[in-house]
Enzyme design. Structure first.
Site, PDB file in Angstrom:
ATOM      1  N   LYS A 158       5.229 -50.629  28.946  1.00 31.07           N
ATOM      2  CA  LYS A 158       4.701 -51.622  30.010  1.00 31.07           C
ATOM      3  C   LYS A 158       2.894 -51.586  29.900  1.00 31.07           C
ATOM      4  O   LYS A 158       2.324 -51.066  29.006  1.00 31.07           O
ATOM      5  CB  LYS A 158       4.875 -50.632  31.373  1.00 31.07           C
ATOM      6  CG  LYS A 158       4.553 -49.189  31.343  1.00 31.07           C
ATOM      7  CD  LYS A 158       4.908 -48.472  32.544  1.00 31.07           C
ATOM      8  CE  LYS A 158       4.308 -47.187  32.587  1.00 31.07           C
ATOM      9  NZ  LYS A 158       4.482 -46.372  34.131  1.00 31.07           N
ATOM     10  N   ARG A 206       7.436 -40.601  43.984  1.00 28.81           N
ATOM     11  CA  ARG A 206       7.142 -42.144  43.837  1.00 28.81           C
ATOM     12  C   ARG A 206       8.554 -42.794  44.101  1.00 28.81           C
ATOM     13  O   ARG A 206       8.894 -42.656  45.021  1.00 28.81           O
ATOM     14  CB  ARG A 206       6.589 -41.983  42.217  1.00 28.81           C
ATOM     15  CG  ARG A 206       5.667 -43.280  42.199  1.00 28.81           C
ATOM     16  CD  ARG A 206       4.732 -43.105  40.708  1.00 28.81           C
ATOM     17  NE  ARG A 206       5.856 -43.184  39.549  1.00 28.81           N
ATOM     18  CZ  ARG A 206       5.407 -43.386  38.459  1.00 28.81           C
ATOM     19  NH1 ARG A 206       3.925 -43.342  38.139  1.00 28.81           N
ATOM     20  NH2 ARG A 206       6.257 -43.450  37.257  1.00 28.81           N
ATOM     21  N   HIS A 261      11.492 -38.826  36.915  1.00 34.98           N
ATOM     22  CA  HIS A 261      10.077 -38.551  36.350  1.00 34.98           C
ATOM     23  C   HIS A 261       9.454 -37.390  36.652  1.00 34.98           C
ATOM     24  O   HIS A 261       9.631 -37.058  37.650  1.00 34.98           O
ATOM     25  CB  HIS A 261       9.593 -40.004  36.677  1.00 34.98           C
ATOM     26  CG  HIS A 261       8.340 -40.018  35.577  1.00 34.98           C
ATOM     27  ND1 HIS A 261       8.317 -40.137  34.456  1.00 34.98           N
ATOM     28  CD2 HIS A 261       6.932 -40.514  35.889  1.00 34.98           C
ATOM     29  CE1 HIS A 261       7.154 -40.393  33.804  1.00 34.98           C
ATOM     30  NE2 HIS A 261       6.345 -40.650  34.941  1.00 34.98           N
ATOM     31  N   ARG A 312      11.934 -41.244  27.019  1.00 34.02           N
ATOM     32  CA  ARG A 312      11.158 -42.597  27.336  1.00 34.02           C
ATOM     33  C   ARG A 312       9.624 -42.143  26.883  1.00 34.02           C
ATOM     34  O   ARG A 312       8.962 -41.500  27.563  1.00 34.02           O
ATOM     35  CB  ARG A 312      11.141 -42.791  28.949  1.00 34.02           C
ATOM     36  CG  ARG A 312      12.442 -43.231  29.643  1.00 34.02           C
ATOM     37  CD  ARG A 312      12.249 -43.550  31.009  1.00 34.02           C
ATOM     38  NE  ARG A 312      11.438 -42.791  31.744  1.00 34.02           N
ATOM     39  CZ  ARG A 312      11.936 -41.729  32.466  1.00 34.02           C
ATOM     40  NH1 ARG A 312      13.102 -41.651  32.752  1.00 34.02           N
ATOM     41  NH2 ARG A 312      11.118 -41.087  33.561  1.00 34.02           N
ATOM     42  N   TYR A 356     -29.392 -53.373  33.582  1.00 34.58           N
ATOM     43  CA  TYR A 356     -29.615 -53.345  35.017  1.00 34.58           C
ATOM     44  C   TYR A 356     -30.009 -52.035  35.637  1.00 34.58           C
ATOM     45  O   TYR A 356     -29.392 -51.000  35.030  1.00 34.58           O
ATOM     46  CB  TYR A 356     -28.449 -53.650  35.524  1.00 34.58           C
ATOM     47  CG  TYR A 356     -27.645 -55.044  35.263  1.00 34.58           C
ATOM     48  CD1 TYR A 356     -28.615 -56.192  35.690  1.00 34.58           C
ATOM     49  CD2 TYR A 356     -26.663 -55.392  34.648  1.00 34.58           C
ATOM     50  CE1 TYR A 356     -28.349 -57.656  35.610  1.00 34.58           C
ATOM     51  CE2 TYR A 356     -26.299 -56.797  34.458  1.00 34.58           C
ATOM     52  CZ  TYR A 356     -26.869 -57.797  34.828  1.00 34.58           C
ATOM     53  OH  TYR A 356     -26.513 -58.902  34.757  1.00 34.58           O
ATOM     54  N   CYS A 402     -22.901 -53.677  31.096  1.00 39.23           N
ATOM     55  CA  CYS A 402     -22.635 -54.559  31.813  1.00 39.23           C
ATOM     56  C   CYS A 402     -21.517 -55.317  32.208  1.00 39.23           C
ATOM     57  O   CYS A 402     -20.773 -54.733  31.162  1.00 39.23           O
ATOM     58  CB  CYS A 402     -23.929 -55.902  31.187  1.00 39.23           C
ATOM     59  SG  CYS A 402     -25.559 -55.417  30.845  1.00 39.23           S
ATOM     60  N   MET A 403     -21.211 -56.416  32.404  1.00 41.89           N
ATOM     61  CA  MET A 403     -20.002 -57.110  32.695  1.00 41.89           C
ATOM     62  C   MET A 403     -19.561 -57.419  31.337  1.00 41.89           C
ATOM     63  O   MET A 403     -18.293 -57.103  30.759  1.00 41.89           O
ATOM     64  CB  MET A 403     -20.043 -58.359  33.585  1.00 41.89           C
ATOM     65  CG  MET A 403     -18.595 -58.865  33.879  1.00 41.89           C
ATOM     66  SD  MET A 403     -18.870 -60.366  34.966  1.00 41.89           S
ATOM     67  CE  MET A 403     -19.230 -59.676  36.453  1.00 41.89           C
ATOM     68  N   ASP A 404     -20.627 -58.139  30.649  1.00 44.59           N
ATOM     69  CA  ASP A 404     -20.092 -58.757  29.118  1.00 44.59           C
ATOM     70  C   ASP A 404     -21.036 -58.225  27.907  1.00 44.59           C
ATOM     71  O   ASP A 404     -20.668 -58.519  26.802  1.00 44.59           O
ATOM     72  CB  ASP A 404     -20.151 -60.103  29.085  1.00 44.59           C
ATOM     73  CG  ASP A 404     -19.358 -60.763  29.997  1.00 44.59           C
ATOM     74  OD1 ASP A 404     -18.185 -60.765  30.446  1.00 44.59           O
ATOM     75  OD2 ASP A 404     -19.973 -61.198  31.108  1.00 44.59           O
TER      76      ASP A 404
HETATM   77  C1  LIG Z   1       8.965 -43.980  34.460  1.00 45.52           C
HETATM   78  C2  LIG Z   1       7.969 -43.482  33.360  1.00 45.52           C
HETATM   79  N1  LIG Z   1       8.737 -43.049  32.256  1.00 45.52           N
HETATM   80  C3  LIG Z   1       8.049 -42.703  31.160  1.00 45.52           C
HETATM   81  C4  LIG Z   1       6.699 -42.888  30.918  1.00 45.52           C
HETATM   82  C5  LIG Z   1       5.933 -42.500  29.701  1.00 45.52           C
HETATM   83  O1  LIG Z   1       5.184 -41.368  29.953  1.00 45.52           O
HETATM   84  P1  LIG Z   1       4.231 -41.016  28.625  1.00 45.52           P
HETATM   85  O2  LIG Z   1       3.228 -42.272  28.386  1.00 45.52           O
HETATM   86  O3  LIG Z   1       3.577 -39.945  29.010  1.00 45.52           O
HETATM   87  O4  LIG Z   1       5.170 -40.866  27.549  1.00 45.52           O
HETATM   88  C6  LIG Z   1       5.880 -43.494  32.164  1.00 45.52           C
HETATM   89  C7  LIG Z   1       4.414 -43.520  32.115  1.00 45.52           C
HETATM   90  O5  LIG Z   1       3.920 -43.514  32.958  1.00 45.52           O
HETATM   91  C8  LIG Z   1       6.937 -43.699  33.217  1.00 45.52           C
HETATM   92  O6  LIG Z   1       6.054 -44.033  34.488  1.00 45.52           O
END
Ligand SMILES: Cc1ncc(COP(=O)(O)O)c(C=O)c1O
Length: 381
Positions: free
Chosen positions: A38, A136, A165, A222, A274, A321-323
């Site tokens: 992600k 969450r 999680h 994960r 700046y 700066c921005m860039d």
């Molecule tokens: C639902 C879920 N699973 C797994 C992970 C992976 O976590 P990590 O990057 O600490 O391995 C995340 C990361 O935020 C997550 O939101």
């Protein structure tokens, strides 16, 4: 690197492969390894990382959004893809059509999906996210059985997974809260299974849990940050030692580079950038670099961090700066226009790590790499 690029991100395939091997050796062959890609693969580049990770032995990919999932499908990636985030009701049909696994925790989603799947005559594979204390996304423990019973009414809806999680596994060496969450997760699994819902894939472990606690593996882990070669935190590293483990070897996958856009000598007493926050205390040779907070280089690094040029540190002068950023190259001999500069990475004995920049910017390594603008070219080395 091609001289046409003024800024790029290098991805080290060997490092990624080695990190994946490390996690595979922890979990063995039977447990599924889901690579969390992600947020543009934590800023690394979702397409590049996904393809390399699959080649290196990852079986599943985890994305946040429908768009990320569809992007991977468009590129011909046909592995199991789990959407970890929320898919709007209006978009659920596209998710089902493209065979994306969905994380679900609202009954409304189940009702929408039931209609869609009946019409399409197509199954949807669901991963129920249960609340164990992170507060969450997640179904409350007291609502879980009603949830599974509702799903069972709809033949096209298939419970493939049950997940949760951890809230407090990276930030501490005291894992009491994680243990409590794990206990709740096991209790919920038992309730659901005793209520005649089979759960083929139970999963809860992130990187820290995978490194520290084999009893969190269930059927899948994960892994995000560790796959990119970064430790979740100093506390996780320390916990690993406290758990009497030999810490696994993680190799950072990403380096971030640019080139010098201008070199000039400015007199002692000159202000830089700046807000005139820096004033030279000597005649200074200044290098101007075409990178700024738009690219993801945190403004909190203003006047704090340094870059590497020819293996030497060049300190930032003035605000980001921005860039652009400006660096002091007075003490580095032989620097030319368009010479390579390392913003994050290693050169010789000098290293600028994501952890180091995170400390300076009062944040975490996840935040440093994830913010690197996705428009910057990713180059696999
Ligand atoms: C639902 C879920 N699973 C797994 C992970 C992976 O976590 P990590 O990057 O600490 O391995 C995340 C990361 O935020 C997550 O939101």
């Amino acid at each position: 690197m091609s001289k046409e690029l003024m800024q790029w991100v290098e991805l080290n395939r060997a490092a990624l492969t080695s990190n994946i091997k490390q996690f595979r050796s922890l979990i063995g062959d039977k447990i599924n390894l889901l690579a969390v890609v992600k947020a543009n693969a934590y800023g690394h580049g979702i397409l590049e990382i996904s393809k390399m990770a699959l080649k290196a032995g990852v079986g599943w990919l985890g994305v946040h959004s429908l768009d990320e999932g569809l992007l991977l499908r468009q590129e011909g990636i046909d592995c199991p893809l789990l959407v970890l985030g929320y898919v709007p009701s209006q978009e659920l049909e596209r998710a089902v059509t493209h065979g994306l696994r969905l994380t679900v925790y609202n009954l409304d989603t189940i009702h929408f999906l039931a209609q869609i799947c009946r019409r399409l005559k197509k199954e949807a594979l669901l991963h129920l996210k249960v609340e164990t204390g992170t507060n969450r996304q997640g179904i409350l423990e007291e609502d879980v059985l009603a949830f599974t019973q509702e799903i069972r009414k709809h033949p096209y809806l298939v419970v493939e997974g049950l997940s949760s999680h951890f809230a407090n596994i990276e930030d501490t060496t005291d894992h009491t809260y994680s243990r409590l969450q794990l206990k709740r997760f096991k209790r919920i699994i038992k309730k659901v299974e005793e209520n005649n819902t089979e759960i083929p894939i139970k999963h809860m472990a992130c990187t820290a849990a995978t490194i520290l606690f084999p009893d969190t593996y269930f059927d899948m882990v994960r892994v995000g940050i560790g796959m990119y070669g970064l430790w979740p935190s100093k506390e996780t590293y320390l916990s690993s030692i406290l758990e009497k483990q030999k810490p696994i070897l993680l190799k950072p996958v990403l380096s971030w580079k640019t080139r010098i856009a201008q070199i000039k000598k400015i007199p002692q007493g000159s202000f830089i950038g700046y807000g005139c926050t820096y004033r030279t205390t000597r005649e200074t040779v200044l290098g101007v670099l075409p990178v700024g907070y738009y690219d993801g280089y945190s403004r909190n690094l203003s006047n704090y961090s340094y870059v590497l040029i020819k293996g030497h540190r060049a300190p930032l002068r003035g605000r980001v700066c921005m860039d652009f950023i400006m660096v002091d190259i007075t003490d580095i001999p032989g620097v030319d226009l368009e010479d390579e500069v390392i913003l994050l990475g290693q050169e010789g004995e000098e290293v600028i790590s994501a952890d180091y920049l995170a400390d300076l910017a009062s944040t975490i390594n996840y935040d440093i790499v994830t913010r690197i603008n996705n428009l910057i070219p990713r180059v696999i080395i």
